[in-house]
Write a protein that holds these residues in place. Sequence first.
Motif, PDB file in Angstrom:
ATOM      1  N   GLY A 114     -20.119  21.839  -6.652  1.00  0.00           N
ATOM      2  CA  GLY A 114     -21.076  22.481  -5.757  1.00  0.00           C
ATOM      3  C   GLY A 114     -21.077  21.835  -4.384  1.00  0.00           C
ATOM      4  O   GLY A 114     -20.226  21.000  -4.054  1.00  0.00           O
ATOM      5  N   ALA A 115     -22.055  22.211  -3.592  1.00  0.00           N
ATOM      6  CA  ALA A 115     -22.147  21.723  -2.216  1.00  0.00           C
ATOM      7  C   ALA A 115     -22.232  20.203  -2.154  1.00  0.00           C
ATOM      8  O   ALA A 115     -21.589  19.568  -1.320  1.00  0.00           O
ATOM      9  CB  ALA A 115     -23.356  22.349  -1.530  1.00  0.00           C
ATOM     10  N   GLY A 116     -23.007  19.607  -3.046  1.00  0.00           N
ATOM     11  CA  GLY A 116     -23.140  18.149  -3.045  1.00  0.00           C
ATOM     12  C   GLY A 116     -21.826  17.456  -3.350  1.00  0.00           C
ATOM     13  O   GLY A 116     -21.459  16.475  -2.698  1.00  0.00           O
ATOM     14  N   THR A 117     -21.095  17.969  -4.326  1.00  0.00           N
ATOM     15  CA  THR A 117     -19.810  17.379  -4.696  1.00  0.00           C
ATOM     16  C   THR A 117     -18.801  17.509  -3.566  1.00  0.00           C
ATOM     17  O   THR A 117     -18.122  16.549  -3.210  1.00  0.00           O
ATOM     18  CB  THR A 117     -19.256  18.049  -5.973  1.00  0.00           C
ATOM     19  N   LEU A 118     -18.705  18.703  -2.985  1.00  0.00           N
ATOM     20  CA  LEU A 118     -17.735  18.929  -1.922  1.00  0.00           C
ATOM     21  C   LEU A 118     -18.074  18.107  -0.677  1.00  0.00           C
ATOM     22  O   LEU A 118     -17.189  17.559  -0.015  1.00  0.00           O
ATOM     23  CB  LEU A 118     -17.640  20.419  -1.598  1.00  0.00           C
ATOM     24  N   THR A 119     -19.347  18.007  -0.368  1.00  0.00           N
ATOM     25  CA  THR A 119     -19.775  17.178   0.761  1.00  0.00           C
ATOM     26  C   THR A 119     -19.448  15.714   0.490  1.00  0.00           C
ATOM     27  O   THR A 119     -18.977  14.995   1.377  1.00  0.00           O
ATOM     28  CB  THR A 119     -21.296  17.334   0.994  1.00  0.00           C
ATOM     29  N   THR A 120     -19.676  15.284  -0.721  1.00  0.00           N
ATOM     30  CA  THR A 120     -19.385  13.896  -1.085  1.00  0.00           C
ATOM     31  C   THR A 120     -17.892  13.608  -0.970  1.00  0.00           C
ATOM     32  O   THR A 120     -17.496  12.557  -0.460  1.00  0.00           O
ATOM     33  CB  THR A 120     -19.886  13.601  -2.512  1.00  0.00           C
ATOM     34  N   ILE A 121     -17.054  14.527  -1.420  1.00  0.00           N
ATOM     35  CA  ILE A 121     -15.601  14.316  -1.356  1.00  0.00           C
ATOM     36  C   ILE A 121     -15.156  14.114   0.089  1.00  0.00           C
ATOM     37  O   ILE A 121     -14.412  13.185   0.395  1.00  0.00           O
ATOM     38  CB  ILE A 121     -14.842  15.478  -2.037  1.00  0.00           C
ATOM     39  N   ILE A 122     -15.622  14.956   0.984  1.00  0.00           N
ATOM     40  CA  ILE A 122     -15.214  14.799   2.383  1.00  0.00           C
ATOM     41  C   ILE A 122     -15.822  13.533   2.978  1.00  0.00           C
ATOM     42  O   ILE A 122     -15.192  12.859   3.790  1.00  0.00           O
ATOM     43  CB  ILE A 122     -15.542  16.059   3.222  1.00  0.00           C
TER      44      ILE A 122
END
Length: 186
Positions: A114-122
């Motif tokens: 989700g948004a949290g995971t994708l934001t964390t990856i970047i």
Amino acid sequence: MNMLQAVFSVSLILFSVIDILGSLPVIIDLKRQGTHIAAGRATLIAGLLMFAFLFAGVSILGLFGIEVASFALAGSLIIFFIGLEMILGIRFFREEAQGGSGDIVPIAFPLVAGAGTLTTIISLKAKFDTVSISLGILVNLLIVFVVLRSSGWIGKKLGDSGAAALRKVFGIILIAIAFQMFKTYI
């Protein structure tokens, strides 16, 4: 920081953000409603989303003229609010699971990738190398697969109070990570 420490750190951060154990009540409820969840397919789709964002996320940011450090700061705020959600039991981010296949929506997206995971990856790209992040993603995909595959058994063993305790512990870890990320970039 050596490679093993970096992979461990990335894995722990992603594990906390993905919060697959905290998502168990949602997964178990979906199964009770008759939604079929293919663990392998859901894990593969979530992995594709995460790796696509790992490798193309910086380019996408560049199109908008956003620096990775600025995105990391924004990501630290999102991580902070996810941690608050976990500790306080309130929702800042609303995600509705409605109809469709359980593999893609809501399991692969937004529960896992989700948004949290994708934001964390970047955001992680500002501090860790791509290999460490990739290995951390793979570790978490393995955990996600195992949890999805055995969600019925885990739900029985963990119970509601056990899942709640895990959410609180990982919530505190996320808030500490958010503060650390924020402190690094100000």
